[in-house]
Design a protein around this motif. Structure first.
Motif, mmCIF file in Angstrom:
data_model
loop_
_atom_site.group_PDB
_atom_site.id
_atom_site.type_symbol
_atom_site.label_atom_id
_atom_site.label_comp_id
_atom_site.label_asym_id
_atom_site.label_seq_id
_atom_site.Cartn_x
_atom_site.Cartn_y
_atom_site.Cartn_z
ATOM 1 N N GLU A 56 27.453 14.536 -3.809
ATOM 2 C CA GLU A 56 28.800 14.198 -4.262
ATOM 3 C C GLU A 56 28.779 13.048 -5.258
ATOM 4 N N TRP A 57 27.924 12.068 -4.995
ATOM 5 C CA TRP A 57 27.891 10.876 -5.842
ATOM 6 C C TRP A 57 27.249 11.135 -7.205
ATOM 7 N N ASP A 102 36.928 9.837 -6.017
ATOM 8 C CA ASP A 102 37.541 10.906 -6.812
ATOM 9 C C ASP A 102 38.931 10.538 -7.327
ATOM 10 N N TYR A 128 29.501 12.679 -9.885
ATOM 11 C CA TYR A 128 30.506 11.668 -10.254
ATOM 12 C C TYR A 128 29.887 10.609 -11.164
ATOM 13 N N ALA A 135 29.522 8.827 1.003
ATOM 14 C CA ALA A 135 29.399 10.053 0.208
ATOM 15 C C ALA A 135 27.961 10.557 0.238
ATOM 16 N N LYS A 136 27.824 11.865 0.137
ATOM 17 C CA LYS A 136 26.495 12.452 0.018
ATOM 18 C C LYS A 136 25.997 12.266 -1.416
#
Length: 383
Positions: free
Chosen positions: A75-76, A33, A79, A71-72
């Motif tokens: 989450e990925w 992030d 992104y 990261a889950k």
């Protein structure tokens, strides 16, 4: 007394000895992030731990994200969409990927962490999704996941792409049933008085996609040299019409068949009259196929007109894209080399031309198989 090791400079991390005898390195690294956080690495010896520290520093210096924890997928994947797909791929591709991420991948498998995601997890996800939707949807979600994990491998977040180890579901290919030559001629005869007649001629004779027809400008058409340039296509996404590169970003120049010249000349004359009548309300975008005000024709309206003409001629209704299939079929039946068909239609790979569009008409098949009768017929009895 052992010589005390020198202290590392600021920003180079630290190495300490733990109570269990192992060594621990701590380095500040970049997160996916954009923030920075402390990452720990462990080793049985000081040298082993120092080597891991140096690798982390190299990644930090190169700007490679190193998450402090895996990261889950939930989450990925967002992104990846915003930072990898959106800046580099077409809006239509982004929308398709985003829908699979939002509807299937995040709800069904998003809780899994990248490093812990296994082959069995992906396989179970595909089986459940195929039961819930269709094999084609599951196959496409598999492709999206595989592409996302490939990007994670490039950023060194994971060491292998488990999705590439799972065979995707087998979906049945859509059976193509383009018009025969007689049906095509009947359609063109019925469409002569339609305002979009020239568009239908281009679809049938050159296999242009709907977006390529709508996005065509007069600067792309050279009637004197009989050349048509496919430079863009028009799509409607998120309620807005916009011009984009052709599918596969394959711009091409294609010779214009003689039978397309007269309809295009007639269409240009008709458009000039409409433009004069519209006066100041005309928005000159230079499009070949425009509304009464000069704006782009809606892609859906092209298909609606196509369907209306087919019904009026008593023909079975097919997709406008099937006219593209029919073009390839007729070209193949005429003996045109597949590589030439590929260039005319703007396919990105020859395999697409061979696997999808090489549907030779029945008469040509019958003529081809008749060669076997001549080759294998019984020899006359010898005297």
């Amino acid at each position: 007394m052992a010589q005390q090791r020198k202290r590392n400079p600021n920003g180079a991390g630290t190495i300490t000895k733990r109570k269990d005898g192992r060594y621990q390195a701590a380095v500040y690294v970049l997160q996916p992030d954009g923030t920075r956080a402390r990452k720990f690495a462990y080793g049985k010896t000081w040298a082993e731990c120092d080597e891991k520290r140096r690798k982390l520093l190299d990644k930090a210096a190169s700007g490679i994200p190193v998450p402090t924890r895996s990261a889950k997928l939930a989450e990925w994947l967002p992104y990846w969409l915003d930072n990898v797909i959106k800046p580099r791929r077409k809006l239509s591709t982004f929308d398709k990927y985003e829908s699979h991420v939002r509807l299937y991948l995040v709800p069904m498998i998003g809780a899994k962490r990248l490093e812990s995601l296994g082959v069995a997890d992906v396989r179970r996800f595909l089986v459940q999704l195929e039961k819930k939707t269709t094999a084609a949807t599951a196959k496409e979600s598999h492709r999206v996941l595989r592409t996302a994990l490939t990007a994670a491998c490039r950023e060194e977040l994971i060491t292998r792409n488990v999705a590439s180890l799972v065979e995707p579901p087998h979906s049945k290919s859509r059976e193509l049933s383009p018009w025969t030559l007689d049906e095509t001629l009947d359609f063109l005869g019925a469409a002569r008085k339609d305002p979009l007649y020239a568009a239908f001629v281009l679809a049938v004779t050159m296999g242009l996609r709907r977006g390529e027809i709508v996005g065509l400008r007069w600067t792309d058409v050279d009637l004197e040299k009989r050349v048509l340039y496919v430079r863009q296509q028009t799509q409607r996404r998120r309620g807005v019409l916009y011009d984009d590169d052709p599918k596969g970003r394959r711009r091409r120049a294609v010779p214009l068949p003689a039978m397309c010249v007269a309809p295009l000349r007639w269409h240009r004359l008709r458009q000039a009259a409409v433009k004069e009548h519209a006066g100041e309300s005309w928005e000159d975008g230079g499009y070949v196929f425009a509304t009464r005000n000069g704006r782009q024709v809606e892609p859906r309206n092209v298909y609606r007109s196509f369907t209306r003409v087919a019904q009026s001629a008593g023909l079975r209704v097919i997709r406008l894209h099937d006219a593209r299939h029919g073009c390839a079929t007729l070209l193949t039946a005429a003996g045109v080399a597949p590589r030439v068909v590929m260039e005319i239609l703007g396919h990105s790979q020859i395999s697409i031309t061979m696997d999808v569009y090489t549907h030779v008409v029945q008469d040509t098949q019958r003529e081809a198989i008749s060669h076997m009768d001549r080759l294998l017929k019984r020899r006359p009895d010898r005297e």
